[in-house]
Structure formats: structure tokens, C-alpha cells
Design a protein around this motif. Sequence first.
Motif, PDB file in Angstrom:
ATOM      1  N   VAL A  37      -6.837  -6.755  33.286  1.00 47.87           N
ATOM      2  CA  VAL A  37      -5.747  -5.826  33.573  1.00 47.87           C
ATOM      3  C   VAL A  37      -6.275  -4.426  33.348  1.00 47.87           C
ATOM      4  N   LEU A  38      -6.238  -3.615  34.399  1.00 44.02           N
ATOM      5  CA  LEU A  38      -6.711  -2.237  34.348  1.00 44.02           C
ATOM      6  C   LEU A  38      -5.529  -1.283  34.335  1.00 44.02           C
ATOM      7  N   GLY A  55       0.960   0.346  29.828  1.00 43.17           N
ATOM      8  CA  GLY A  55       1.655  -0.840  29.356  1.00 43.17           C
ATOM      9  C   GLY A  55       0.748  -2.025  29.083  1.00 43.17           C
ATOM     10  N   LYS A  56      -0.556  -1.794  29.053  1.00 48.26           N
ATOM     11  CA  LYS A  56      -1.504  -2.906  28.903  1.00 48.26           C
ATOM     12  C   LYS A  56      -1.374  -3.587  27.539  1.00 48.26           C
ATOM     13  N   SER A  57      -1.400  -2.801  26.469  1.00 45.07           N
ATOM     14  CA  SER A  57      -1.277  -3.394  25.135  1.00 45.07           C
ATOM     15  C   SER A  57       0.098  -4.017  24.934  1.00 45.07           C
ATOM     16  N   ASP A  99      -7.972  -6.969  23.818  1.00 46.17           N
ATOM     17  CA  ASP A  99      -7.425  -5.635  24.043  1.00 46.17           C
ATOM     18  C   ASP A  99      -8.499  -4.593  23.766  1.00 46.17           C
ATOM     19  N   GLU A 100      -9.072  -4.030  24.825  1.00 50.92           N
ATOM     20  CA  GLU A 100     -10.080  -2.970  24.754  1.00 50.92           C
ATOM     21  C   GLU A 100     -11.258  -3.346  23.852  1.00 50.92           C
ATOM     22  N   PRO A 101     -11.960  -4.443  24.118  1.00 54.39           N
ATOM     23  CA  PRO A 101     -13.047  -4.855  23.225  1.00 54.39           C
ATOM     24  C   PRO A 101     -14.241  -3.896  23.195  1.00 54.39           C
ATOM     25  N   SER A 102     -14.429  -3.077  24.234  1.00 57.70           N
ATOM     26  CA  SER A 102     -15.574  -2.160  24.232  1.00 57.70           C
ATOM     27  C   SER A 102     -15.235  -0.780  23.685  1.00 57.70           C
ATOM     28  N   LEU A 158      -2.068  -1.995  36.308  1.00 59.35           N
ATOM     29  CA  LEU A 158      -0.766  -1.573  35.803  1.00 59.35           C
ATOM     30  C   LEU A 158      -0.642  -0.064  35.921  1.00 59.35           C
ATOM     31  N   GLU A 159       0.467   0.374  36.465  1.00 61.18           N
ATOM     32  CA  GLU A 159       0.784   1.802  36.534  1.00 61.18           C
ATOM     33  C   GLU A 159       2.205   1.983  36.027  1.00 61.18           C
ATOM     34  N   VAL A 160       2.350   2.687  34.928  1.00 59.80           N
ATOM     35  CA  VAL A 160       3.659   2.963  34.329  1.00 59.80           C
ATOM     36  C   VAL A 160       4.491   1.679  34.215  1.00 59.80           C
ATOM     37  N   GLY A 161       3.856   0.639  33.684  1.00 56.96           N
ATOM     38  CA  GLY A 161       4.569  -0.592  33.395  1.00 56.96           C
ATOM     39  C   GLY A 161       4.774  -1.543  34.551  1.00 56.96           C
ATOM     40  N   GLU A 162       4.231  -1.238  35.730  1.00 55.55           N
ATOM     41  CA  GLU A 162       4.398  -2.102  36.885  1.00 55.55           C
ATOM     42  C   GLU A 162       3.053  -2.480  37.468  1.00 55.55           C
ATOM     43  N   VAL A 163       2.948  -3.701  38.003  1.00 54.27           N
ATOM     44  CA  VAL A 163       1.743  -4.119  38.712  1.00 54.27           C
ATOM     45  C   VAL A 163       1.756  -3.474  40.090  1.00 54.27           C
TER      46      VAL A 163
END
Length: 268
Positions: free
Chosen positions: A36-37, A43-45, A169-172, A217-222
Motif C-alpha cells: 500500500v503506497l 491513511g496507511k497506518s 508498517d514502514e520497515p525501511s 491510498l489518497e486521503v483515505g481512499e483507494v
Amino acid sequence: MGGSALLVRDLSAGYGPVRALRHVSLEVPEGTVVTVLGGNGAGKSTLLRAVCRTLSFHGGAVTGGTVTLGGRPLDRLPPDRVVAAGVSQVPEGRRVFSRMTVADNLRAGALGGAGGRVGRARALRRVHELFPVLADRAGQRAGLLSGGEQQMLAVGRALMGAPEVLLLDEPSLGLAPLMAARIADTVREINEQGTSVLLVEQNAALALRLASRAYVLEVGEVTLSGPADELAASDEVRRRYLGVVDEDAASDGAATPDGLPSLSRWKG
């Protein structure tokens, strides 16, 4: 890669009056890596917290939708039962128990898992094979590890529950390129061993190399979804997330009022 390991349908969530997710749907087929980018605040986390039922700890709440694993509903379970059902999360920022030893951090990760003593021993062997440094530092306080070693410990702790699906969640984040590449290799190896992975990552180039399918995801929407290689080749994704601009892409971007291309939904 037969059935659906993890299925999210029409998931909505928010923090008080703020809506963070709006009818998000995605699928992690069994045995795959799905990424998920999205930018900060997309809203990714929140998505990962909603899946593993920890959103309330952050002041949020799921307001609609369903989450299932292999057809079993997860959306009414407490977080420990979600772990027992087969979903473990590695949170952003690692969040290891800094005053506890490496060994105790790993034991803590096994508390919610299934399989008993034999299962815990098997999981510990797997973690030590993936991250030999954790065996070497078993008696050391976790807070004294380097950032990369703490990330290994966070991943190892999640694997102690023997999950079917691992949420990363953001491993790098915050890691040197060499260590980030090492973590990426480990994610690939974890997946090859049979664990499905849902990866949230701002390093889009790395994420798209690891994944077979991607969602934006952009502002909470796919707003975009499809095979990872197709998204990696998309001018839209290349401009926004990979930092690639060519003459045609630049002219396309200049044609919109705000200088950015408008996103349209892509159903792959």
C-alpha cells in the motif's frame, strides 16, 4: 496461492469527526506480498491498525466494513485474538520494549500465538535463522541495539506468533540504504517461507519490487490498484512516488490546474 488470505471490504475508520479511511477494499491473496503506497496522512497506518484491531489504542474507531482471514471474520475480535487467528503487525517506528532483553522481546511476541511450547520453539528457530544477530544479542537490552537491529527484533517479535499474514508498517523508515535492502531481502524470504505480507512503505521503488500487487491510498481512499509491475510502469505512479519525470509526463502534469495529474480509479 489459492484462497484469499486477507480480505478487507468497504472499511471506513476515523478519529472523532475526522474520517481517515473511506470504503477501502483490498485483498492479500495467500502467499503473496501486497503493498500500500501513499503520502503522509493518506491513511496507511490507520488501515493496518484497523485490520489488527489496535486502532482504539490510538484514539480511532472502525465505523464500517469487514475484515476476514480465510473467510473468518476478524473485525469483532480483540487484538490478542487477531494475533491468535494469524495476523501480526510490525508497527511504524519499531516500538521494541527497550528495557527488556532481546530474548524477552521475542517471548512477548509469542504470547498471543498458537502452537504451545513446540510452536514457540519452532518460531524462535525461524527468527534466529532469519536474524542470527538476535541470537547473539539475546541477553542484551533491546534499547542498546542499532536502528537496523531493532527493526530486525520488531519483525522477529511479530513472527513469534507464527502469523499467516504479516503487516509491516514502514520497515525501511530511518534505515541506511544497505540496511533497508537487507530488511527487504528478509521480507522476500519470509514470504517465500509461506507467510503473506501486507506492506505499507513510502519507499515506493522498494515496495513495488517486493510486491505482486499494489494499492495507492489518497486521503483515505483507494485511487489506484493493480499488478505491482503495471503500477511501477505507470507515468502517474512514477511522477508521484518514484520521482521519475520525462518530457511527456511533465507536459501532462502541466496541463492540470495544480500542476499534478488527476487520479482516476484503476481496477486491475
